[in-house]
Write a protein that holds these residues in place. Sequence first.
Motif, mmCIF file in Angstrom:
data_model
loop_
_atom_site.group_PDB
_atom_site.id
_atom_site.type_symbol
_atom_site.label_atom_id
_atom_site.label_comp_id
_atom_site.label_asym_id
_atom_site.label_seq_id
_atom_site.Cartn_x
_atom_site.Cartn_y
_atom_site.Cartn_z
ATOM 1 N N ALA A 151 -6.322 -7.300 5.579
ATOM 2 C CA ALA A 151 -6.649 -6.799 6.915
ATOM 3 C C ALA A 151 -6.862 -7.942 7.899
ATOM 4 N N VAL A 152 -7.495 -9.005 7.451
ATOM 5 C CA VAL A 152 -7.827 -10.114 8.346
ATOM 6 C C VAL A 152 -6.660 -11.091 8.489
ATOM 7 N N ASP A 153 -6.073 -11.483 7.361
ATOM 8 C CA ASP A 153 -5.070 -12.557 7.373
ATOM 9 C C ASP A 153 -3.637 -12.066 7.266
ATOM 10 N N GLY A 154 -3.437 -10.823 6.859
ATOM 11 C CA GLY A 154 -2.090 -10.323 6.649
ATOM 12 C C GLY A 154 -1.613 -10.611 5.229
ATOM 13 N N PHE A 155 -0.765 -9.742 4.724
ATOM 14 C CA PHE A 155 -0.291 -9.839 3.345
ATOM 15 C C PHE A 155 0.353 -11.186 3.046
ATOM 16 N N ASN A 156 1.197 -11.665 3.945
ATOM 17 C CA ASN A 156 1.979 -12.877 3.669
ATOM 18 C C ASN A 156 1.134 -14.142 3.634
ATOM 19 N N ARG A 157 -0.013 -14.131 4.255
ATOM 20 C CA ARG A 157 -0.848 -15.346 4.304
ATOM 21 C C ARG A 157 -1.877 -15.399 3.181
ATOM 22 N N VAL A 158 -2.003 -14.352 2.412
ATOM 23 C CA VAL A 158 -2.989 -14.320 1.328
ATOM 24 C C VAL A 158 -2.290 -14.685 0.021
ATOM 25 N N SER A 159 -2.842 -15.657 -0.689
ATOM 26 C CA SER A 159 -2.284 -16.058 -1.976
ATOM 27 C C SER A 159 -3.021 -15.357 -3.114
ATOM 28 N N LEU A 160 -2.439 -15.409 -4.311
ATOM 29 C CA LEU A 160 -3.124 -14.860 -5.479
ATOM 30 C C LEU A 160 -4.418 -15.602 -5.757
ATOM 31 N N GLU A 161 -4.433 -16.896 -5.451
ATOM 32 C CA GLU A 161 -5.665 -17.671 -5.640
ATOM 33 C C GLU A 161 -6.759 -17.177 -4.698
ATOM 34 N N ASP A 162 -6.376 -16.882 -3.450
ATOM 35 C CA ASP A 162 -7.344 -16.325 -2.494
ATOM 36 C C ASP A 162 -7.888 -14.996 -3.008
ATOM 37 N N PHE A 192 -2.351 -6.765 -12.444
ATOM 38 C CA PHE A 192 -1.205 -6.446 -11.596
ATOM 39 C C PHE A 192 -0.081 -7.428 -11.878
ATOM 40 N N THR A 193 1.142 -6.982 -11.653
ATOM 41 C CA THR A 193 2.294 -7.853 -11.907
ATOM 42 C C THR A 193 2.484 -8.899 -10.820
ATOM 43 N N GLY A 194 1.820 -8.745 -9.700
ATOM 44 C CA GLY A 194 1.930 -9.702 -8.615
ATOM 45 C C GLY A 194 1.240 -9.187 -7.367
ATOM 46 N N LYS A 195 1.342 -9.954 -6.288
ATOM 47 C CA LYS A 195 0.645 -9.600 -5.052
ATOM 48 C C LYS A 195 1.199 -8.320 -4.448
ATOM 49 N N GLN A 196 2.515 -8.122 -4.536
ATOM 50 C CA GLN A 196 3.104 -6.906 -3.988
ATOM 51 C C GLN A 196 2.612 -5.677 -4.752
ATOM 52 N N ALA A 197 2.398 -5.830 -6.047
ATOM 53 C CA ALA A 197 1.874 -4.717 -6.847
ATOM 54 C C ALA A 197 0.442 -4.374 -6.442
ATOM 55 N N VAL A 198 -0.321 -5.377 -6.035
ATOM 56 C CA VAL A 198 -1.686 -5.133 -5.542
ATOM 57 C C VAL A 198 -1.627 -4.295 -4.271
ATOM 58 N N LEU A 199 -0.744 -4.685 -3.353
ATOM 59 C CA LEU A 199 -0.586 -3.923 -2.109
ATOM 60 C C LEU A 199 -0.162 -2.492 -2.401
ATOM 61 N N PHE A 255 2.780 -2.181 5.786
ATOM 62 C CA PHE A 255 3.528 -1.157 5.056
ATOM 63 C C PHE A 255 4.918 -1.654 4.668
ATOM 64 N N SER A 256 5.555 -2.415 5.550
ATOM 65 C CA SER A 256 6.920 -2.887 5.293
ATOM 66 C C SER A 256 6.982 -3.877 4.133
ATOM 67 N N ASN A 257 5.837 -4.416 3.724
ATOM 68 C CA ASN A 257 5.819 -5.359 2.607
ATOM 69 C C ASN A 257 5.731 -4.671 1.248
ATOM 70 N N LEU A 258 5.615 -3.348 1.241
ATOM 71 C CA LEU A 258 5.616 -2.611 -0.015
ATOM 72 C C LEU A 258 6.997 -2.666 -0.665
ATOM 73 N N ALA A 259 7.021 -2.567 -1.991
ATOM 74 C CA ALA A 259 8.293 -2.389 -2.687
ATOM 75 C C ALA A 259 8.900 -1.052 -2.270
#
Length: 224
Positions: A47-58, A74-81, A135-139
């Motif tokens: 919500a604050v930084d956007g999906f693309n700016r958040v890493s798995l480490e974050d 989760f299999t990855g960050k997109q799976a979390v979203l 939403f557009s970053n969803l699989a």
Amino acid sequence: MPVPALPVPALPVALPVPTTQPPTTQRSQAKENRRQALLTAAAALFAVDGFNRVSLEDLGAAAGVSGPAVYRHFTGKQAVLGALLLSVSQELLDGGHRVVAESDGAAPALRRLVEFHVDFALSNPDVIRVQDQDFSNLADDDQAEVRTLQRNYVELWVDVLAGLHAGTEAAELRMRAHATFGLINSTPHSVRSHGRRMGVRRARPLLESMALAALLAPAAPPAH
């Protein structure tokens, strides 16, 4: 002649009642708790930084685990979203069905649906912001499933509205529902902007009354 003693039946042995959960159940619960913590952290960070700016480490650090540990859930960050938006969409649909089932008639059902959705918006501002911007970053499969769940939620409202606006086309009722969601879902922006002066306690009845007024307003006369 002495009478032989009859055998005494053995009494059943009472098994001790377990006072704690089995280790497997405890591990399963701990895993689910960690998974929910990751989803909560993801909502706040996205919500604050956007999906693309958040890493798995974050994401892991916010939930109290390492970045690689996220892969246990989760299999990855997109799976979390995907899990985040799918879960809340399902919760909305299930909650809406429950509200309607517990209501006696269209008018009480509509009022309770409004209260339910306002409560959701006030309780999940980060999720609403993530839905709007990421939403557009969803699989592709997750996008389709989220759209289906949300479409079914809209149709639930349309069915209730049809009981209050006899003869009105479904397209107009659908527009009323979408417009109402837009009004209520603006909460993450409006409450954060005016929260110090107004607060959630005052925002709730205002949003509910405005939403009901829009939903119950008579249809506009046809244009000439």
